[in-house]
Structure formats: C-alpha cells, structure tokens
Design a protein around this motif. Structure first.
Motif, PDB file in Angstrom:
ATOM      1  N   TYR A 141       0.858  -1.190   0.000  1.00 41.40           N
ATOM      2  CA  TYR A 141       0.000   0.000   0.000  1.00 41.40           C
ATOM      3  C   TYR A 141       0.888   1.232   0.000  1.00 41.40           C
TER       4      TYR A 141
ATOM      5  N   ASP B 116      -4.994   4.908   1.301  1.00 44.72           N
ATOM      6  CA  ASP B 116      -3.930   4.098   0.723  1.00 44.72           C
ATOM      7  C   ASP B 116      -4.225   3.804  -0.735  1.00 44.72           C
TER       8      ASP B 116
ATOM      9  N   LYS C 185      -3.914   0.938  -2.944  1.00 47.25           N
ATOM     10  CA  LYS C 185      -3.668  -0.500  -2.777  1.00 47.25           C
ATOM     11  C   LYS C 185      -3.091  -1.048  -4.070  1.00 47.25           C
TER      12      LYS C 185
ATOM     13  N   ASP D 226      -2.582  -6.086  -3.650  1.00 48.76           N
ATOM     14  CA  ASP D 226      -3.458  -6.458  -2.544  1.00 48.76           C
ATOM     15  C   ASP D 226      -3.647  -7.966  -2.522  1.00 48.76           C
TER      16      ASP D 226
END
Lengths: 376, 305
Positions: free
Chosen positions: A33, A48, A50, A53
C-alpha cells in the motif's frame, strides 16, 4: 573473483548450483500500500493506494513467469517489491528458502547479488553521466568483487555477451539507441551472475523489430546462465512467446495463473477471456466472424477498489450473487491452473453467457464517488 | 554462434566517445558570448594576481601626496598618475588595481560559501525528505522572504561593519537560493529509474547520493554559482557604498571607493566612474559566463555540438 568469464560457467561465488526443481521465489499474501498524504506542514494519512493487494504466487527454478495486466494494475510494483525496492506492507517474500521481507538493509544488499532487474525505459535507467563500462562494472565494484581494472574487463566481456562491440565500453548512454541501451541494461543485470532477474517490461519501450532481438537475447541468456525470470509485460503476444507460466493481474490482485499454452487455449477468468478476445487474429475471415468481448469503462482507482471481486464492475459475466459480497480466493481448477472467480466452472461450461455493457453502468454509478484515475 | 553475436555485427558506433561534460565544454567553446565573458573574468583575475607589477604606486602610501589635493578638488589624469589622485592624495589607478583583489576575493568567498552551505542543506532536504525537508525548507523560505540586500544589512548590523562581515552576510543571503535550487534538482533526480537501478544493484545510500544524484543535479547550481559571483560583487559594493564595508579607509575596495567620492561627483566624476566601470565589467564577465554555461549544460541541446 575471477575476472575472465567463460560463457555458460557461473562466475561469482553463489555457492552450489541450485536444484532445478522447487521454488526459487515464493510470494505469500503480499500487500503493498502506498499512503496518500495531504496537508501543508504536517502530513495527514488520508488513505492508501492499494497497488498490490493479497497476491500469492511462486516461481520455479529456471522458469519464466509472465506477469501481465493493464498499466496501473500493480505488476511493476510486484516486481519492484520482490527486490525490496518498495517495502511490502504485509505478506512474505521467500527467496531460495529464505524469508527476505524483513531482511535489513545490509542483508538485502548482499542478497542483491543474486536478484537483479532490467527496467522498462532504457533511456531513464542508465545514469547519463557514467560511461558504459562504469555502469556495467558498478555492481561488481559496490559489492567489492572487483577493482576498477577487473570491473572494466568484465564489462567488456559482458558487452560481448549481450551483443555490443567492446569499444562501447568507453562511451556514454546518450550515444546509443533504445535497443542498444536495453542490451546495456541486461549486461548490468548479468554482471553479478544472478539467479533471478525481474524483467520489468523490458521491451515495451522498443520498436517491434528490436523487441524480437531483445527477447531472443533474453532467452539465450536464460539457457546459458540458467536464469529464472519474472517477465512483466502488458503485451500478451510477447509474454506468450517467452513464458513458461503466466499470471494475469487486475487491479492489484492475481486473477489467473496457468501454464502459458493452457492460458491461451483455455482461459478461465472473465478478465483473461476478454483480454484474449481482443487480440486480433491474423485471418480476415475468422476475424470478421468472431465478436470480441469488449470491456467497458476504465480500471477503477486502486485507492478505492470495488468490494469483493475487484473485476465485478466491468465483468461481462457478473452474477447477482457472490460477485459483490464474497471475496473470491485463488483456487485450483485444473493442474497448475488457478483462477480467482466464483463462477469459472459455469462460465467454462457455457452455462453463463456474457451480458451487455449496461451492467457496467449500474455498477459505476453505485460506486462512483471517490473514483479517480490511478495517481501513480 | 548465438543470436546476440549475429546481431552484434550490425551495430556500428560512430565518432569518438564523448561524456556530457566534454560535450558541454565543446559547446561552451563555440559560444562567442561565453568566450567574451571568460576573457573579461580572466582579465580581472590576471590583474588581481599581477597587481604589484601593474599598479606602479603603492595604493596606501605612507606619505600621500596631499600637497596637490584640496577638499573638493583632486588633480585629474596625468602622465605620472593615469587616473589622477583621489581625495586623500593616493594614486587612483593603483587603488583600482589593488581593489580588484578585494572585490574578486569578496565575491568569490561570498558566493562559494553560500554555494557550499546551500549545497549541503539542499541535498539533505531533497534526499532525506519528510520532516527534515520541511524544517530546512521553511527556514530557507523565511530567509527568502526578506529582500537579499536588507538581510545582508541586517546581518552586518548584527556582526558590525567590516570586510569579513560583508562576505559572511552576502554568503548567507545566497544560502537559501542554492538550497532551493539543489533541492528541486535532487527531487527531480531522486525518482529517476537509474537511481532505482543503483539501489537494485546494491549501491549504498551515500553512493547513490554522491555518484548518481548529485552529478546529475549539479548543473543548474554551477550556472547559479557564476551568476551569484556577479551579484555578490554588486552586493558587496552596495554594502560598501552604504558605509558597511571595511572601516579601514585604506582598504581599496571598489564599493568603498565609490562611497568616498559620492559628494564630489560634479567636481571629480572620474573618481567614481573608474571603480563603477570596473564593477560593471567584472559583473558582466560573470554574467556572460553564467549564461553561456546555462546554454552549454542544457540537456535539450545534448548531442548538438
């Protein structure tokens, strides 16, 4: 260290030759992140990006894993995080049986002798103020493996290996074309005799004719120095040619991993299916007859990804149940073929037909606020 | 024979290898304006070095020729005294020649001290980033908010007038300019791919800063450095003119020489014109070099020789 290299002979003290079976790289539930900050004097953490992920995969000794996806899907971030150029937020990276995700700076520095990288942009990745022999010799010198002289000799040999004349050594990057520079980048990555090289879109910035040369060079080198590659690209044709296995990424997660031939013959994830349907077929009759499965809309922002299955906002096969509220896991459907879709079996069997574009509009509206183009 | 080797046959390289610095130098050599600048500066440097040979008189004679001087009237040029005598009966030519030493020295020390402190602060701020960056750059902003000459006057007021104090003051006013410039440059280079590549190879942080970021970030600073020499000479002359310069009236400094005659401009204009012209020419020289360097180091002109 020995300064005179012989082709096909491993040079640096990397220890015994790794066994060809088993995994060289394992990635478990990797998350990366990037914080979004705002504020003038004091930064506040407001969210954030991402970028990656929950990604898991492994790379076997001596193979090439292709990693494909749209730009902004986090594929380069995966590659850079494997080398710890970016710090992982969560998850484990195991290199040759050793967890490197928590390794300190000096430990990582030593390990960099075994893992290297070739960058996408051959114009930006070479220091314009350094001569070619300095660029290629630098890895040896910073690791104390060779003095200035020996590093220069090794640089000349590496130039020959990647197909550049020896007198290129005293020149500077701006005197070379894109393809030649990319060869220099490859030579730099080879200097330390690594086991593993991340190739971050190594041919995307090059002419198509030059692309083939570089790909061939990379394949030659892989055979000769028993290298393991992570080949990142957005071009399915290029990846197909060089990869043993292919992982398809969408918006920070892997949606499908499969042996290369199997992926093209038998795509299971709706995203892969639509990507492959967009590849033109060099036969006018077939091309006219088939109907490509077009994806509507843009890739959503990784700062605020869609819930559950990240592809559900654009998926032509989206179903009223599970897609929006049940996070799909990467599961094995066939040997070596994994997919992240609840409905893969039904789609494959033809029980679920693709919808029209309207689905996308409905979804885009319900999640529209806060969606912006990816900032990275 | 590998594919790579087959293709290698096609690759030909032309001409002699050339680094970026060498290319910049050859561009600079072909720039007539920069050459004029170089000649001017070289001339003044020579004059400063050879002062005792050219001056013909002691700039501070033990027994000045006061007999020829009365208040408001100094004898003009003559065969014995090329620029006449100043109001204290000293040879104006000798003072002008020796003044070159002081003015160049002051300009050089002021500009280079500002440059080196600014260089350190700017690279720390740019490379470290975060809180360090914020603290350093807000301090620089505060300094930049005060007009340069005013800040210099303030510092001299604190330290007291004098040669060293002026150098320090002008140096300090230059610090935020260099810090800002270098920070911007470092920030632009920090995220380049070749810096990332250096990390991937295993270069240590210090090595990355010194051998990858700074050499690529330094060219605007070099240009600014030569321009700062010019402004430092003006600032020092200005501070001297305001009476904050060397308090010892025997020091031949161009700005101070101007001050001493400011009430006699009508009767003895030459005493003001001579140091004035010297200041203009020296400043012009540095400015021309700076402009020439700016063009020579411009990456957009890279490859054009």
């Amino acid at each position: 260290m020995a300064a005179e290299p012989q082709r096909g002979v491993r040079l640096s003290g990397n220890g015994d030759t790794p066994s060809r079976d088993g995994n060289l790289v394992e990635v478990e539930r990797l998350k990366v992140y990037f914080p979004i900050k705002s504020g003038i004097v004091l930064d506040r953490h407001v969210g954030d990006i991402k970028a990656v992920d929950d990604v898991s995969f492994e790379i076997h000794h001596g193979e090439t894993l292709g990693l494909v996806g749209e730009s902004g899907c986090g594929k380069s971030t995966v590659g850079r995080t494997l080398l710890r150029l970016y710090e992982p937020t969560e998850g484990r990276i195991v290199f040759d049986g050793k967890d490197i995700s928590e390794l300190g700076a000096e430990g990582m520095r030593v390990l960099r002798r075994r893992m290297q990288m070739v960058f996408q942009d051959p114009f930006a990745s070479l220091n314009p103020r350094h001569s070619i022999s300095r660029i290629i010799g630098e890895p040896l010198r910073v690791h104390g493996l060779a003095g200035r002289r020996a590093a220069g000799r090794r640089a000349a040999d590496l130039l020959e290996i990647v197909g550049l004349p020896k007198d290129a050594a005293s020149r500077y990057p701006h005197e070379f074309s894109g393809g030649q520079r990319q060869r220099i980048g490859v030579a730099r990555a080879l200097a330390l005799n690594p086991d593993f090289i991340v190739l971050d879109e190594p041919v995307s910035a090059l002419d198509v004719s030059i692309q083939a040369q570089i790909i061939n060079l990379l394949e030659e080198l892989q055979k000769e120095f028993s290298l393991t590659y992570l080949f990142i690209a957005h071009d399915l044709a290029v990846v197909r040619h060089i990869s043993d296995r292919i992982a398809v990424m969408y918006l920070g997660s892997i949606v499908e991993i499969s042996p290369a031939a199997e992926l093209y013959a038998n795509p299971l994830h709706p995203y892969t299916i639509s990507l492959l349907s967009a590849v033109p077929i060099p036969d006018p009759e077939v091309e006219r007859a088939r109907k490509p499965l077009l994806l509507a809309g843009d890739i959503p922002s990784p700062a605020n990804p869609p819930s559950a299955c990240r592809f559900h906002t654009r998926c032509p096969f989206v179903q009223p149940t599970r897609c929006r509220d049940d996070v799909p896991e990467l599961r094995r459907l066939e040997p070596g073929h994994q997919v992240t879709c609840h409905w893969a079996e039904q789609i494959k069997a033809g029980e679920i037909k693709p919808h029209e574009v309207e689905v996308v509009f409905v979804e885009a509206e319900s999640a529209s606020h806060g969606w912006e183009p990816p900032p990275v | 024979m590998s594919v790579a080797e087959i293709e290698a046959v096609d690759i030909q390289l032309e001409g002699a290898p050339s680094g970026l610095w060498r290319e910049a130098w050859s561009r600079l050599r072909r720039n007539p304006v920069a050459i004029i600048g170089f000649c001017l500066v070289a001339f003044f440097v020579l004059v400063a070095i050879l002062a005792p040979l050219i001056a013909r008189y002691n700039p501070n004679p033990a027994h000045p020729d006061l007999a020829q001087v009365s208040p408001g009237h100094a004898p003009g040029p003559s065969a014995a005294h090329w620029l006449g005598l100043d109001l204290n009966g000293r040879d104006e030519w000798a003072r002008l020649i020796y003044g070159t030493r002081f003015s160049l020295l002051i300009g050089f020390v002021a500009a280079s001290s500002g440059l080196s402190i600014g260089l350190v602060l700017g690279s720390i701020a740019g490379y470290a980033g975060g809180l360090v960056d914020t603290i350093i750059m807000r301090c620089m902003d505060i300094m930049l908010a005060i007009p340069g000459l005013l800040l210099a006057i303030g510092i001299v007021a604190m330290l007291g007038p004098g040669l060293w104090q002026i150098m320090v003051a002008v140096g300090i006013t230059n610090v935020p300019i260099f810090a800002r410039l270098l920070r911007g440059s470092v920030l632009a280079q920090r995220d380049q791919d070749f810096v990332l590549a250096a990390r991937a190879i295993g270069v240590r942080r210090r090595g990355i800063l010194f051998s990858h970021i700074l050499p690529n970030a330094i060219s605007p600073v070099i240009v600014q450095g030569t321009l700062a020499m010019a402004t430092a000479i003006i600032d020092v002359a200005g501070l001297g003119f305001l009476g904050l310069g060397p308090q010892d009236p025997s020091t031949p400094e161009w700005g101070t020489m101007l001050t001493q005659v400011n009430q006699y401009l009508q009767s003895d204009p030459l005493l003001a014109i001579a140091p004035g012209v010297a200041i203009v020419l020296a400043v012009l020289g540095f400015n021309l070099i700076g402009d020439g360097l700016r063009e020579a180091l411009d990456p957009k002109l890279r490859g054009r020789v």
